[in-house]
Design a protein around this motif. Structure first.
Motif, short mmCIF file in Angstrom:
data_model
loop_
_atom_site.label_atom_id
_atom_site.label_comp_id
_atom_site.label_asym_id
_atom_site.label_seq_id
_atom_site.Cartn_x
_atom_site.Cartn_y
_atom_site.Cartn_z
N THR A 258 0.83 -1.21 0.00
CA THR A 258 0.00 0.00 0.00
C THR A 258 0.86 1.25 0.00
OG1 THR A 258 -1.74 -1.17 1.20
CG2 THR A 258 -1.82 1.24 1.22
N LEU A 259 1.91 1.28 0.82
CA LEU A 259 2.79 2.45 0.91
C LEU A 259 3.47 2.71 -0.42
CD1 LEU A 259 4.44 1.88 4.41
CD2 LEU A 259 2.97 3.80 3.77
N ARG A 260 3.98 1.65 -1.05
CA ARG A 260 4.67 1.84 -2.33
C ARG A 260 3.71 2.35 -3.39
NH1 ARG A 260 8.46 -3.64 -2.27
NH2 ARG A 260 10.09 -2.76 -0.94
N LEU A 261 2.47 1.86 -3.36
CA LEU A 261 1.49 2.34 -4.33
C LEU A 261 1.19 3.81 -4.10
CD1 LEU A 261 -0.54 1.85 -6.60
CD2 LEU A 261 -2.19 1.11 -4.86
N LYS A 262 1.02 4.22 -2.85
CA LYS A 262 0.75 5.63 -2.55
C LYS A 262 1.91 6.52 -3.00
CE LYS A 262 -2.51 5.30 1.31
NZ LYS A 262 -3.50 6.24 0.73
N MET A 263 3.13 6.08 -2.74
CA MET A 263 4.29 6.88 -3.15
C MET A 263 4.38 6.94 -4.67
SD MET A 263 7.35 6.08 -0.40
CE MET A 263 7.07 4.32 -0.17
N PHE A 264 4.13 5.81 -5.33
CA PHE A 264 4.21 5.79 -6.79
C PHE A 264 3.17 6.71 -7.41
CE2 PHE A 264 3.49 4.10 -11.05
CZ PHE A 264 4.80 3.95 -11.50
N ILE A 265 1.95 6.66 -6.87
CA ILE A 265 0.88 7.54 -7.38
C ILE A 265 1.27 9.00 -7.20
CG2 ILE A 265 -1.49 8.32 -6.96
CD1 ILE A 265 -2.19 5.41 -6.30
N GLN A 266 1.83 9.33 -6.04
CA GLN A 266 2.22 10.71 -5.78
C GLN A 266 3.34 11.15 -6.72
OE1 GLN A 266 0.63 12.69 -3.94
NE2 GLN A 266 1.95 14.47 -3.78
N LEU A 267 4.24 10.24 -7.04
CA LEU A 267 5.33 10.56 -7.95
C LEU A 267 4.83 10.83 -9.37
CD1 LEU A 267 8.01 7.98 -6.75
CD2 LEU A 267 8.08 10.45 -6.43
N SER B 155 15.17 4.95 -2.59
CA SER B 155 15.46 4.45 -1.24
C SER B 155 14.20 4.48 -0.37
CB SER B 155 16.57 5.29 -0.60
OG SER B 155 16.84 4.84 0.72
N ARG B 156 13.40 5.50 -0.54
CA ARG B 156 12.17 5.60 0.25
C ARG B 156 11.14 4.57 -0.20
NH1 ARG B 156 11.83 11.78 2.23
NH2 ARG B 156 14.06 12.20 2.05
N VAL B 157 11.01 4.43 -1.50
CA VAL B 157 10.01 3.50 -2.03
C VAL B 157 10.37 2.06 -1.68
CG1 VAL B 157 8.92 2.61 -4.13
CG2 VAL B 157 9.35 5.07 -3.88
N VAL B 158 11.65 1.71 -1.75
CA VAL B 158 12.07 0.32 -1.57
C VAL B 158 12.39 0.02 -0.10
CG1 VAL B 158 13.78 -1.42 -2.20
CG2 VAL B 158 12.96 0.19 -3.93
N ASN B 159 13.31 0.78 0.51
CA ASN B 159 13.80 0.44 1.84
C ASN B 159 12.90 0.92 2.97
OD1 ASN B 159 16.06 -0.64 0.56
ND2 ASN B 159 17.18 1.28 0.65
N ASP B 160 12.54 2.19 2.92
CA ASP B 160 11.77 2.76 4.04
C ASP B 160 10.39 2.12 4.15
OD1 ASP B 160 13.81 4.43 4.75
OD2 ASP B 160 13.11 6.11 3.55
N ALA C 79 21.71 8.87 -0.34
CA ALA C 79 22.77 9.50 -1.13
C ALA C 79 23.56 8.45 -1.90
CB ALA C 79 23.69 10.30 -0.22
N VAL C 80 23.82 7.30 -1.29
CA VAL C 80 24.53 6.22 -1.96
C VAL C 80 23.71 5.69 -3.13
CG1 VAL C 80 25.34 3.83 -1.70
CG2 VAL C 80 25.88 5.53 0.05
N ASN C 81 22.41 5.49 -2.92
CA ASN C 81 21.55 5.03 -4.01
C ASN C 81 21.51 6.04 -5.16
OD1 ASN C 81 20.89 2.71 -2.64
ND2 ASN C 81 18.99 3.53 -1.79
N GLY C 82 21.46 7.32 -4.79
CA GLY C 82 21.44 8.37 -5.81
C GLY C 82 22.71 8.39 -6.64
N ALA C 83 23.85 8.24 -5.96
CA ALA C 83 25.13 8.23 -6.67
C ALA C 83 25.24 7.03 -7.60
CB ALA C 83 26.28 8.23 -5.66
N THR C 84 24.76 5.87 -7.13
CA THR C 84 24.80 4.66 -7.95
C THR C 84 23.93 4.82 -9.20
OG1 THR C 84 25.11 3.33 -5.95
CG2 THR C 84 24.44 2.18 -7.95
N GLN C 85 22.71 5.32 -9.00
CA GLN C 85 21.80 5.52 -10.14
C GLN C 85 22.37 6.50 -11.14
OE1 GLN C 85 19.81 8.37 -10.94
NE2 GLN C 85 18.78 7.33 -12.65
N GLU C 86 22.90 7.62 -10.64
CA GLU C 86 23.44 8.65 -11.53
C GLU C 86 24.66 8.13 -12.29
OE1 GLU C 86 24.72 13.37 -11.32
OE2 GLU C 86 24.25 12.26 -9.49
#
Length: 595
Positions: free
Chosen positions: A108-117, A135-140, A210-217
């Motif tokens: 449910t949380l991931r769906l809510k975040m995805f919809i908001q995105l 990181s928020r969608v997957v880990n948090d 920040a680590v996830n962001g650096a990896t993606q970029e």
């Protein structure tokens, strides 16, 4: 270049405990029955765990007699075994129910975040790194899923602690009071560690983002990295971010590693107090050996929920940090505004920019200030100007990628903010300079351009008009060829042709091309131009142009310079009246004409 640091995102908020509870309640209500079931199972298991030691106490007391009844002792052993099996069954049901709640909450949380995105305009993504969002969608989401159960477990442990204290007082009040000497130590210890864990968990979440962001970029820009041999610098910058996360995790692990040895010491201290103090009570006859053993077992049963209580306080702080990050993402309002007007089939495509003011950042001067221009329905408009002059920003506002700060844009006399945003965009066909394809087949990517099911004839017409057919027919799987992630399995020019077909397949009323043929050769562009000339008829088309042939054939040319439209007319008119356009022609476009 440097990867982004582990600072808070612009939209991060800190929530009070009450504010988090209010938000979690909305999730708890949907799983109320299952949560009550878990609480009931906890209570049943607690009662059974209290009853089971009574069998062994009676067995010990019976064996302490001079003439024990062995059959009675055996029956007590069977009772202990049956009670233990019941505890195992209860524990199985608790774990299964807990994981079910966690999985549903995470979903449910991931769906809510995805919809908001999906709702946010592009300014949100300009300000926030993809890795941090991921990181928020997957880990948090997982941490907050576990957080949902904290309150049930805290309630169960609290009831267990109160019940055990009552039973210990019943067995021997003086010994219980001696045991309570260490209670303040545990209380102060758990509160202090809880505060430290809250701080370190917030930092851990930011640094891993920040680590996830650096990896993606780094992955997204790997071609540029290799082109300039910057691998070593990227690694150095990543090591710095990774070490920040390492330090945060070490600090958090230090708190955890301190917690459990001390709690183990407390268990040993309880044993010491019971043996040294209780031994005297056994000698003076105020308590039997079996009761002293039972007191020790119940003391351990009391310590177990106390230890769990401490762990749950730690988990509470982790969950609270995750909750703040997730709710910050879910609740940040979109800057985009829209209404409920649905454009009909009779959309003409009359566009008017009226006193439009727009800037990418509130801290910087606006790019457009009181911009005014009218585009009659059916006109073919070419936008020209130096890099950064505002051409792409102009079509981005029209496409509703960004929200403007003042003024208004009208389509057929209605503010574009009054239209339903999805319905409004369905009237547009957009081809961008940087073509993006989703994982899947070529056909799936073309069909993506229409919200409605399209016929095979419409699909065929689009691939013929854009000359997608010219390369698809040589592919073994044809239109079913998988393009790979971001279209990596096809060439840049082929991706552009597919994106062109994707825009045309919906039969748009307004066609927007942002240097859409920049990635194809001149011959292919001429073929595409032949195919879309008819599409321009009866449609409003706006083209950010870099080819002389496209500019000259336009009904009007708008000349942009530093966010202003400083020229408006045909090629012949602007060559006479507009110095900037004449300079552009002489330095770039004229060369194409000679070629």
């Amino acid at each position: 270049m440097a990867f982004s640091s582990a600072q808070k995102s612009d939209y991060d908020q800190e929530y009070s405990f009450k504010e988090i509870l209010v938000r979690l309640w909305a999730f708890a209500v949907t799983e109320k029955r299952r949560l009550l079931l878990i609480l009931a199972l906890f209570m049943i298991n607690t009662v059974i765990s209290i009853i089971v030691p009574l069998f062994l106490r009676e067995a010990i007391n019976e064996l302490s007699k001079t003439d024990p009844d062995f059959n009675f002792v055996q029956s007590l052993g069977w009772g202990n075994l049956i009670g233990t099996v019941m505890l195992w069954i209860g524990l199985y049901l608790i774990i299964r129910s807990e994981w079910s709640i966690i999985a549903k909450t995470v979903t449910t949380l991931r769906l809510k975040m995805f919809i908001q995105l999906q709702v946010h305009d592009l300014s949100f993504y300009d300000k926030n790194k993809t890795g941090r969002i991921m990181s928020r969608v997957v880990n948090d989401a997982w941490e907050l899923g576990n957080f949902m159960l904290i309150f049930v477990e805290l309630a169960a442990n609290f009831i267990t602690i109160v019940g055990m204290i009552g039973i210990l007082f019943y067995i021997h009040s003086v010994l219980t009071l001696i045991l309570f000497m260490i209670a303040p130590i545990i209380f102060v210890f758990t509160l202090g560690l809880g505060y430290l864990l809250m701080r370190f968990n917030r930092l851990c979440r930011r640094t891993v983002g920040a680590v996830n962001g650096a990896t993606q970029e780094s992955i997204a820009g790997i071609m540029v990295t290799k082109s300039f041999a910057r691998e070593a610098q990227n690694i150095e910058e990543f090591v710095e971010l990774n070490n920040e996360n390492l330090r945060a995790n070490i600090n958090r692990s230090l708190v955890f590693s301190t917690m459990f040895p001390i709690l183990e010491f407390v268990s040993t201290l309880i044993y010491f107090l019971i043996v040294t103090s209780g031994g005297g009570f056994v000698i003076d006859g105020s308590i039997t050996i079996g009761d002293l053993w039972l007191f020790y077992i119940y003391s351990l049963l009391l310590i177990q929920p106390l230890i769990s209580f401490s762990q749950q306080i730690a988990q509470f702080q982790i969950g609270r940090a995750a909750a703040e990050r997730i709710f910050s993402l879910i609740e940040i309002p979109s800057e985009m505004k829209w209404g409920d007007i649905i454009p009909g089939a009779d959309v003409r495509g009359h566009i008017e920019f009226k006193d439009v003011t727009f800037g990418y950042s509130k801290d910087d001067p606006p790019l457009f200030s009181h911009l005014n221009v009218t585009i009659p329905a059916g006109q073919n408009i070419a936008l020209v100007g130096h890099t950064g002059s505002g051409k792409t920003s102009f079509i981005s506002l029209l496409a509703r990628f960004y929200e403007f700060q003042a003024g208004d844009i009208y389509l057929d006399g209605y503010s574009i903010k009054a239209y339903d945003i999805d319905a409004y965009r369905s009237t547009l066909g957009i081809v961008l300079q940087d073509p993006f394809l989703f994982s899947g087949s070529i056909e799936e990517n073309i069909r993506y351009g229409s919200q409605k099911e399209i016929s095979a004839e419409t699909l065929q017409s689009a691939i013929m008009a854009t000359h997608v057919i010219d390369f698809v027919e040589f592919l073994p799987e044809g239109l079913q060829t998988d393009v790979g992630e971001r279209g990596a399995k096809v060439s840049l020019g082929q991706r552009q042709l597919v994106s062109f077909a994707r825009a045309l397949v919906a039969n748009p009323k307004i066609l927007i091309l942002d240097e859409a043929t920049a990635s194809v050769d001149a011959y292919t562009e001429s073929l595409i131009q032949d195919g879309i000339d008819n599409l321009f008829e009866g449609r409003t088309s706006i083209v950010v142009a870099h080819r002389l042939s496209t500019i000259i054939s336009a009904d009007r040319i708008l000349v942009f310079n530093q966010g202003e439209i400083i020229g408006d007319g045909t090629h012949e008119e602007l060559m006479v009246n507009n110095e900037v356009y004449r300079d552009l022609y002489q330095t770039y476009y004229e060369f194409q004409g000679r070629v």
